[in-house]
Enzyme design. Sequence first.
Site, PDB file in Angstrom:
ATOM      1  N   HIS A 275     -92.796 -11.579  89.102  1.00 43.38           N
ATOM      2  CA  HIS A 275     -92.314 -11.911  87.772  1.00 43.38           C
ATOM      3  C   HIS A 275     -91.435 -13.145  87.752  1.00 43.38           C
ATOM      4  CE1 HIS A 275     -89.177  -9.716  89.777  1.00 43.38           C
ATOM      5  NE2 HIS A 275     -88.315  -9.985  88.829  1.00 43.38           N
ATOM      6  N   CYS A 276     -91.121 -13.729  88.912  1.00 49.60           N
ATOM      7  CA  CYS A 276     -90.154 -14.827  88.945  1.00 49.60           C
ATOM      8  C   CYS A 276     -90.715 -16.120  89.529  1.00 49.60           C
ATOM      9  CB  CYS A 276     -88.921 -14.403  89.759  1.00 49.60           C
ATOM     10  SG  CYS A 276     -87.876 -13.179  88.946  1.00 49.60           S
ATOM     11  N   ILE A 277     -91.055 -16.103  90.806  1.00 49.92           N
ATOM     12  CA  ILE A 277     -91.319 -17.360  91.508  1.00 49.92           C
ATOM     13  C   ILE A 277     -92.495 -18.146  90.931  1.00 49.92           C
ATOM     14  CG2 ILE A 277     -91.766 -18.395  93.768  1.00 49.92           C
ATOM     15  CD1 ILE A 277     -90.392 -16.062  95.047  1.00 49.92           C
TER      16      ILE A 277
END
Length: 454
Positions: A275-277
């Site tokens: 969900h981030c990188i």
Amino acid sequence: MTTSLAGSLLDSIRARRVRAGVIGLGYVGLPLAVEFAKAGYRTTGIDLDAAKVAAIMEGRSYIDDVPSPEVAALRAEGRLDATTDFDVLQDLDTVNICVPTPLRKTKDPDLSFIVSAAEEIAVRLHRGMLIILESTTYPGTTDELVIPILERSGLKAGKDFFVAFSPERIDPGNPTFGTHNVPKVIGGVNEDSTQCARELYEAAIATVVPVSSPRVAEMVKLLENTFRAVNIGMVNELALMCDRLGIDVWEVVNAAATKPFGFMPFYPGPGLGGHCIPVDPFYLSWKARQTGFEPRFIELAGAVNGSMPHYVVSLVGDALNSVRLPLNGSRVLVAGVSYKKDVDDIRESPSLDLLGLLKERGAVLSYSDPHVPKLSGKLWQNGHDLEHVDLTGAVSDSYDCIVIVTDHSRFDYDDVQRAAKVVVDTRNAIKKPKPHVLRLGAPRQANQEAMAQA
């Protein structure tokens, strides 16, 4: 100086009289709501997904990192509940916004979930309320987007109500670091906002790190994940280079990691997931371009990382060619569809891209992932519904190629290697590979020659 309104809120926080709310009960929101409830706050989760709300109300968790017994205990004590009704906001003192912030296909930020949450709060906002945005976003979102929506209520941020940004730092499946012991960065719109947010978190989280503004806090999160994305992009490019040079990139990185200073190991793989990188750096690059600044490192890393599923497809084609089979029509099993080892999270998983690319080339596809029992065809390009297949030696023998994309602990790699016709290992999961195992970042020519002779 603390105002009387802030002082009243702080008194309630310290006495655990506040009613805390969390909008968005996913991988970030549910763990946070549980920690607030464990700290003594009466906590209400708000989510449009009725199934999530029902699970919480029944004392069940749907997230691996949150044990169901904890949820059940908090429910029994009356400290945790959940609802789909935003009218509960009228009775809350603090609200944390933990909603998704995906990218559009154009790589532009999609802030629609933040906007919707802020609009729901605005029509129910009352004096003395604390609003904290946790959703990852570009620097300036709190000031430029959230506060103007909230001030439609006629109340003034920093005076009538308090606002801060605190980036989530969730790492699904991490057995050491969870919500309670990962330091919490916070930046309020003024001193009162920062102090109220700080004391709210300090009851539930071991370390709180105040910064000077929401913009700084927003930038902190983007720096953390852009740092990782850029370094992973660099080592992915190194893996492609090592392929050409006949060098094993895994041996190179592991040897370099013995240096006790000035180096941090990053490892290549089939692409970025989670969900981030894969998402956060593009928030930063989008915002930078609005100022006329060209973020070259971010864009280059994104291009390299985004190309890795294509490289894996070429490895699969070479592996099959070595045993005189075409990719078109071959039975290929993808081992691991979650984005990370030993978790059930498939958001932005490179396996989804890989499945789509393999299908385009005519492969007959299956997958194995003990953490993901079913995979909807809606989640991958031109996909169809699939169900998990247990990865045993007998199963491995029935496929033309096994592709290890996520190195789950529950896979028996010795059994897979022993039984499979050919294997493409994108995670260096097989530590003593035989000639029919083709590894990402290892000398491809030597592997192909050995496989042809086997």
